[in-house]
Enzyme design. Structure first.
Site, PDB file in Angstrom:
ATOM      1  N   HIS A 143      -6.456   4.065 -10.868  1.00 48.36           N
ATOM      2  CA  HIS A 143      -6.057   5.110 -11.820  1.00 48.36           C
ATOM      3  C   HIS A 143      -4.791   4.688 -12.565  1.00 48.36           C
ATOM      4  O   HIS A 143      -4.703   4.780 -13.787  1.00 48.36           O
ATOM      5  CB  HIS A 143      -5.831   6.422 -11.056  1.00 48.36           C
ATOM      6  N   GLU A 144      -3.797   4.201 -11.822  1.00 47.42           N
ATOM      7  CA  GLU A 144      -2.515   3.829 -12.443  1.00 47.42           C
ATOM      8  C   GLU A 144      -2.646   2.623 -13.358  1.00 47.42           C
ATOM      9  O   GLU A 144      -2.128   2.620 -14.473  1.00 47.42           O
ATOM     10  CB  GLU A 144      -1.448   3.545 -11.377  1.00 47.42           C
ATOM     11  N   HIS A 147      -4.067   3.537 -16.621  1.00 47.55           N
ATOM     12  CA  HIS A 147      -3.103   4.092 -17.577  1.00 47.55           C
ATOM     13  C   HIS A 147      -2.504   2.963 -18.428  1.00 47.55           C
ATOM     14  O   HIS A 147      -2.248   3.128 -19.622  1.00 47.55           O
ATOM     15  CB  HIS A 147      -1.978   4.834 -16.857  1.00 47.55           C
ATOM     16  N   TYR A 158      -0.257  11.680 -24.179  1.00 44.39           N
ATOM     17  CA  TYR A 158      -0.344  12.300 -22.863  1.00 44.39           C
ATOM     18  C   TYR A 158      -0.009  13.796 -22.899  1.00 44.39           C
ATOM     19  O   TYR A 158       0.888  14.287 -22.210  1.00 44.39           O
ATOM     20  CB  TYR A 158       0.594  11.575 -21.891  1.00 44.39           C
ATOM     21  N   GLU A 167      -6.217  11.087 -18.798  1.00 41.01           N
ATOM     22  CA  GLU A 167      -6.369  11.272 -17.351  1.00 41.01           C
ATOM     23  C   GLU A 167      -7.798  11.023 -16.888  1.00 41.01           C
ATOM     24  O   GLU A 167      -8.032  10.360 -15.869  1.00 41.01           O
ATOM     25  CB  GLU A 167      -5.950  12.687 -16.947  1.00 41.01           C
ATOM     26  N   ASP A 222       1.840  21.171 -16.983  1.00 42.72           N
ATOM     27  CA  ASP A 222       1.172  19.881 -16.806  1.00 42.72           C
ATOM     28  C   ASP A 222       0.851  19.220 -18.143  1.00 42.72           C
ATOM     29  O   ASP A 222      -0.264  18.735 -18.377  1.00 42.72           O
ATOM     30  CB  ASP A 222      -0.114  20.084 -15.976  1.00 42.72           C
ATOM     31  N   HIS A 227      -3.952  17.076 -16.087  1.00 38.67           N
ATOM     32  CA  HIS A 227      -4.635  16.857 -14.810  1.00 38.67           C
ATOM     33  C   HIS A 227      -5.586  18.005 -14.480  1.00 38.67           C
ATOM     34  O   HIS A 227      -6.221  17.999 -13.425  1.00 38.67           O
ATOM     35  CB  HIS A 227      -3.607  16.734 -13.676  1.00 38.67           C
TER      36      HIS A 227
HETATM   37  C1  S3B Z   1      -5.086   9.613  -8.916  1.00 35.67           C
HETATM   38  C2  S3B Z   1      -3.669   9.229  -9.124  1.00 35.67           C
HETATM   39  C3  S3B Z   1      -2.827  10.326  -9.724  1.00 35.67           C
HETATM   40  O1  S3B Z   1      -3.260  11.339 -10.210  1.00 35.67           O
HETATM   41  O2  S3B Z   1      -1.488  10.036  -9.642  1.00 35.67           O
HETATM   42  C4  S3B Z   1      -0.590  11.009 -10.013  1.00 35.67           C
HETATM   43  C5  S3B Z   1       0.002  11.831  -9.020  1.00 35.67           C
HETATM   44  C6  S3B Z   1      -0.396  11.676  -7.585  1.00 35.67           C
HETATM   45  C7  S3B Z   1       0.961  12.765  -9.398  1.00 35.67           C
HETATM   46  C8  S3B Z   1       1.316  12.893 -10.743  1.00 35.67           C
HETATM   47  C9  S3B Z   1       0.723  12.094 -11.732  1.00 35.67           C
HETATM   48  C10 S3B Z   1      -0.257  11.158 -11.376  1.00 35.67           C
HETATM   49  C11 S3B Z   1      -0.955  10.320 -12.424  1.00 35.67           C
HETATM   50  O3  S3B Z   1      -0.989   9.076 -12.303  1.00 35.67           O
HETATM   51  O4  S3B Z   1      -1.490  10.924 -13.386  1.00 35.67           O
HETATM   52 ZN    ZN Z   2      -2.827   9.745 -14.247  1.00 30.43          ZN
END
Ligand code: S3B
Ligand code: ZN
Ligand code: CA
Length: 312
Positions: A143-144, A147, A158, A167, A222, A227
């Protein structure tokens, strides 16, 4: 040789061990890979402070078993696994397509329930032990790093719908890397609870996300629900790959392999910084037409998947 790339091993946060690329110099071993496209893929420790990139994670032999090294072992394994996914599946050499070096830092801050790409590198917290344990699950690493791919391509802003798409792209690519399920972050999330996950693309409401456009969040939390509303394109992607009848619309499965190709092409050829969810439908349809034509089962499935979630 006293200076050489090696294949090492290490203990995972989640039990068992991982095979990882390491580097040795003068009898010290590093979480440092020189065998792929980039000059290096390296994993560092922030020593529970805030400085980045922090310091190297080392071991006196090629088996990283120290408790303090476990998050690094998983983040390093994840980084090279995600690098290989983009190279082997999409022909992309690192997040920028030109072999950019990859740095990850674990043990960032104290009890930190977050993971992020800061524009230059990946950063992972240890979690507070309740909401999360170390946020180095393969899904989360993918996921990271996605990005970073998005930042180097479409640059989806974003916030609001473009942010929800940003996302979703990260979630969709993550479940394609960690291909065993449609859940996200299940290894790191709530270590005291089994069977749950941070998000579930097959059933976004399980993670308190909408699975259709009429139920989208329109508030300002958010960053405008990035998210939250990601559940809508996430559900569409799930339906394309797995098929199903949802809200009265039947979608014929086209499988994960075609779905990941469609989304990668949409991200890199059609999405721009301001693409909203209607634009995501259009971009994935254009990508599908490029790859499989506009009269076939793939195009129909993509159309139906978006219709099922109330878009188009
Ligand atoms: C699946 C990974 C994810 O969502 O990481 C985040 C977390 C844990 C908190 C805040 C932001 C993120 C992100 O990378 O969007
Ligand atoms: Zn993310
Ligand atoms: Ca998973």
């Amino acid at each position: 040789a006293s200076v050489a790339p090696e294949v090492g091993s290490g203990t995972s946060t989640f039990g068992g061990s991982r095979t990882i690329p390491t580097y040795s110099s003068g009898g010290t071993y590093y979480l440092y890979d020189t065998t792929r496209g980039p000059s290096y893929i390296r994993t560092m420790t922030g020593n529970n402070g805030t400085s980045l990139p922090g310091s190297y994670i080392t071991d006196t032999d090629n088996n990283f078993t120290d408790t303090a090294a476990r998050a690094g072992v998983d983040a390093h394994y994840g980084a090279v696994t995600v690098y290989d996914y983009y190279q082997n599946t999409h022909g992309r050499n690192s997040y920028n397509g030109a072999g950019a070096n990859i740095t990850s830092t674990v043990h960032h801050r104290v009890n930190y329930n977050n993971a992020f790409w800061n524009g230059q590198q990946m950063v992972y917290g240890d979690g507070d032990g309740s909401q999360f344990q170390a946020l180095v699950d393969l899904d989360i690493v993918a996921h990271e790093l996605t990005h970073a791919v998005t930042g180097a391509t479409a640059g989806l802003i974003y916030q609001n719908e473009s942010g929800a798409l940003n996302e979703a792209v990260s979630d969709i690519m993550a479940v394609m890397v960690d291909r065993d399920d449609w859940r996200l972050g299940e290894l790191s999330y709530t270590p005291g609870v089994s069977g749950d996950a941070l998000r579930n693309l097959a059933n976004p409401p399980e993670g308190n996300q909408p699975d259709n456009y009429a139920d989208r969040y329109t508030g300002s939390q958010d960053n405008g629900g990035v998210h939250i509303n990601s559940g809508i394109p996430n559900k569409a992607a799930y339906l394309m790959a797995a098929g199903g009848t949802f809200r009265g619309v039947t979608v014929a499965s086209i499988g994960r392999a075609k779905t990941e190709k469609i989304w990668y092409r949409a991200l890199t050829q059609y999405f721009t910084s301001s693409t909203n969810l209607a634009g995501a439908r259009q971009g994935t349809l254009s990508a599908t037409a490029d790859l499989y034509g506009s009269g076939g089962a793939e195009y129909a499935a993509v159309q139906n998947a978006w219709a099922a979630v109330g878009i188009g």
